[in-house]
Design a protein around this motif. Structure first.
Motif, PDB file in Angstrom:
ATOM      1  N   ARG A   1     -14.643  -4.291  -9.849  1.00 48.03           N
ATOM      2  CA  ARG A   1     -13.522  -5.180 -10.395  1.00 48.03           C
ATOM      3  C   ARG A   1     -12.537  -5.164 -10.430  1.00 48.03           C
ATOM      4  N   PRO A   2     -11.974  -6.725 -11.105  1.00 38.55           N
ATOM      5  CA  PRO A   2     -10.600  -7.087 -10.235  1.00 38.55           C
ATOM      6  C   PRO A   2      -9.433  -6.461 -10.383  1.00 38.55           C
ATOM      7  N   MET A   3      -8.714  -6.654  -9.248  1.00 44.37           N
ATOM      8  CA  MET A   3      -7.571  -5.236  -8.656  1.00 44.37           C
ATOM      9  C   MET A   3      -5.764  -6.533  -8.826  1.00 44.37           C
ATOM     10  N   ILE A   4      -5.081  -5.543  -8.673  1.00 42.34           N
ATOM     11  CA  ILE A   4      -3.933  -6.703  -9.266  1.00 42.34           C
ATOM     12  C   ILE A   4      -2.601  -5.434  -8.014  1.00 42.34           C
ATOM     13  N   PHE A   5      -2.619  -5.980  -6.915  1.00 43.99           N
ATOM     14  CA  PHE A   5      -1.570  -4.636  -6.347  1.00 43.99           C
ATOM     15  C   PHE A   5      -0.071  -5.606  -6.513  1.00 43.99           C
ATOM     16  N   ASN A   6       0.389  -4.491  -5.976  1.00 47.75           N
ATOM     17  CA  ASN A   6       2.362  -4.281  -6.053  1.00 47.75           C
ATOM     18  C   ASN A   6       2.418  -3.579  -4.976  1.00 47.75           C
ATOM     19  N   GLY A   7       3.733  -3.543  -4.288  1.00 47.87           N
ATOM     20  CA  GLY A   7       3.688  -2.691  -3.064  1.00 47.87           C
ATOM     21  C   GLY A   7       5.528  -3.172  -2.228  1.00 47.87           C
ATOM     22  N   GLY A   8       5.511  -2.639  -0.817  1.00 49.81           N
ATOM     23  CA  GLY A   8       6.270  -3.074  -0.488  1.00 49.81           C
ATOM     24  C   GLY A   8       8.198  -3.189  -1.024  1.00 49.81           C
ATOM     25  N   LYS A   9       8.328  -4.503  -0.766  1.00 48.29           N
ATOM     26  CA  LYS A   9       9.437  -4.944  -1.134  1.00 48.29           C
ATOM     27  C   LYS A   9       9.916  -5.110  -2.713  1.00 48.29           C
ATOM     28  N   ILE A  10       8.889  -5.568  -2.999  1.00 46.64           N
ATOM     29  CA  ILE A  10       8.483  -5.108  -4.453  1.00 46.64           C
ATOM     30  C   ILE A  10       9.165  -4.079  -5.495  1.00 46.64           C
ATOM     31  N   GLY A  11      10.049  -4.313  -6.232  1.00 45.35           N
ATOM     32  CA  GLY A  11      10.628  -2.587  -6.513  1.00 45.35           C
ATOM     33  C   GLY A  11      11.418  -2.321  -5.877  1.00 45.35           C
ATOM     34  N   GLU A  12      11.866  -2.409  -4.045  1.00 44.95           N
ATOM     35  CA  GLU A  12      12.527  -1.009  -3.766  1.00 44.95           C
ATOM     36  C   GLU A  12      14.181  -1.353  -4.469  1.00 44.95           C
ATOM     37  N   ALA A  13      15.044  -0.212  -4.375  1.00 46.78           N
ATOM     38  CA  ALA A  13      16.178  -0.832  -4.665  1.00 46.78           C
ATOM     39  C   ALA A  13      16.842  -1.023  -3.827  1.00 46.78           C
ATOM     40  N   LYS A  14      16.700  -0.770  -2.623  1.00 46.41           N
ATOM     41  CA  LYS A  14      17.583  -1.660  -1.469  1.00 46.41           C
ATOM     42  C   LYS A  14      17.927  -3.481  -1.202  1.00 46.41           C
ATOM     43  N   PHE A  15      15.951  -4.035  -2.643  1.00 44.52           N
ATOM     44  CA  PHE A  15      16.447  -5.124  -2.472  1.00 44.52           C
ATOM     45  C   PHE A  15      17.150  -5.898  -3.892  1.00 44.52           C
ATOM     46  N   GLY A  16      17.000  -4.760  -3.918  1.00 43.61           N
ATOM     47  CA  GLY A  16      17.991  -5.361  -5.497  1.00 43.61           C
ATOM     48  C   GLY A  16      16.733  -4.998  -7.138  1.00 43.61           C
ATOM     49  N   TYR A  17      15.957  -4.258  -6.324  1.00 44.43           N
ATOM     50  CA  TYR A  17      15.208  -3.933  -7.727  1.00 44.43           C
ATOM     51  C   TYR A  17      15.691  -2.867  -8.546  1.00 44.43           C
TER      52      TYR A  17
END
Length: 345
Positions: free
Chosen positions: A213-229
């Motif tokens: 099935r299709p998989m959409i991944f999110n990880g690493g810098k996207i979501g990390e507080a020190k990168f503004g999230y």
């Protein structure tokens, strides 16, 4: 007399049309199974809270919540949040490993808020997955994973049973629309990511390689507080009995050793990886993120990963588009600052 009958007939048609439209609208909502390691990092609590907020806004339905850790109090903490939102009947799957007790924020929520389901009384994750998928319409279920992939690994390897004559791989292929997975690194391949790594040797690799099935991944810098999230400071504004303030407050007063934090009375900005995964699963990437569609996620036995151009599979990953702080403040924070509809009634 004829005129009144015509008016009555039109009214009935109108009501029937409205009913059919409402039913169609409900059926078209994403049906989410939320698979979480809630109890470790605090953004899992934020993610479950956001998911319920979306359900309150009639943007999704919550088919089940699965615990991917064998910690004894996780199920009770999840049930406390479900009950806070007036959804105590949402099925909860308990991790199939031998449970161990640890006092962390799900223990606190289960103790301080109404909760009637425990690890001992909850159905185990694999049979619950199979039961729900067996009765679902084809490609109707969206699975959101914000923890280790152990539950999905066990589901894919499951054998036919009383719920379905399909094995796990075929059952998932038939019933699941797509997976949204918080895990891996895509912008900085030199860094290991905890969810992929802690599943155990070969677990993440097997799931990513074999699931069709299709998989959409999110990880690493996207979501990390020190990168503004980072977000969460406004949770301090909630009244002391608010379940989100209670959970986040306990986490910052009793920070796990891995955080490197000292005990604090105030809730500080925190990463939002898991909340992003829920947001994208329910309302899409919109102007928030770009999506890389070419290539595939190659995962090693130890859980490390890298994106490769060949083979090209039905894999996706997110890249930043909107300014991280603008996104955190304008998209995620409002979800956390919306009171549960059940508490307002």
């Amino acid at each position: 007399m004829l005129k009144s009958k015509v008016i009555l007939f039109c009214c009935l048609l109108s009501l029937l049309g409205a009913s059919c439209f409402a039913q169609s609208k409900t059926e078209n909502l994403p049906q989410i199974i939320f698979d979480t390691d809630m109890g470790g990092d605090i953004d899992d609590l934020g993610a479950l809270y956001a998911l319920h907020t979306y359900a309150d806004q009639n943007l999704c339905t919550i088919a089940a919540v699965m615990s991917s850790w064998p910690m004894e109090h996780h199920v009770a903490g999840i049930d406390a949040v479900n009950t806070y939102f007036g959804r105590p009947d949402i099925p909860i799957g308990a991790h199939e490993g031998t449970p161990f007790a640890k006092e962390e924020y799900t223990w606190f929520l289960g103790k301080e808020y109404e909760s009637t389901v425990s690890h001992a009384t909850a159905m185990k994750t694999t049979p619950l997955y199979r039961k729900l998928l067996a009765t679902a319409k084809d490609t109707s279920i969206t699975v959101v994973v914000t923890g280790r992939l152990n539950n999905i690994y066990a589901l894919l390897q499951s054998a036919p049973d009383d719920y379905s004559n399909l094995n796990g791989m075929n059952l998932v292929s038939q019933k699941v629309a797509r997976f949204y997975i918080m895990g891996g690194n895509y912008l900085d391949p030199t860094r290991n990511e905890a969810n992929f790594k802690h599943g155990g040797p070969g677990v993440t690799q097997y799931v990513v390689e074999n699931c069709t099935r299709p998989m959409i991944f999110n990880g690493g810098k996207i979501g990390e507080a020190k990168f503004g999230y980072g977000t969460g400071t406004r949770i301090n504004e909630w009244h002391d009995d608010h379940i989100l303030k209670a959970g986040y407050g306990y986490f910052f007063k009793n920070p796990p050793e891995w955080t490197g934090l000292s005990s604090a009375e105030e809730i500080a900005p925190w990463s939002i990886w898991d909340i992003i995964t829920v947001q994208v699963a329910v309302t899409g990437t919109q102007d928030y993120f770009d999506v890389v569609t070419e290539g595939s996620n190659m995962v090693m036995e130890d859980g490390t990963n890298r994106w490769v151009s060949d083979p090209d599979k039905d894999h996706r990953y997110l890249r930043p588009k909107m300014d991280p702080k603008t996104y955190a403040d304008g998209v995620i924070e409002p979800l956390l600052m919306t009171e549960a509809l059940h508490q307002r009634e």
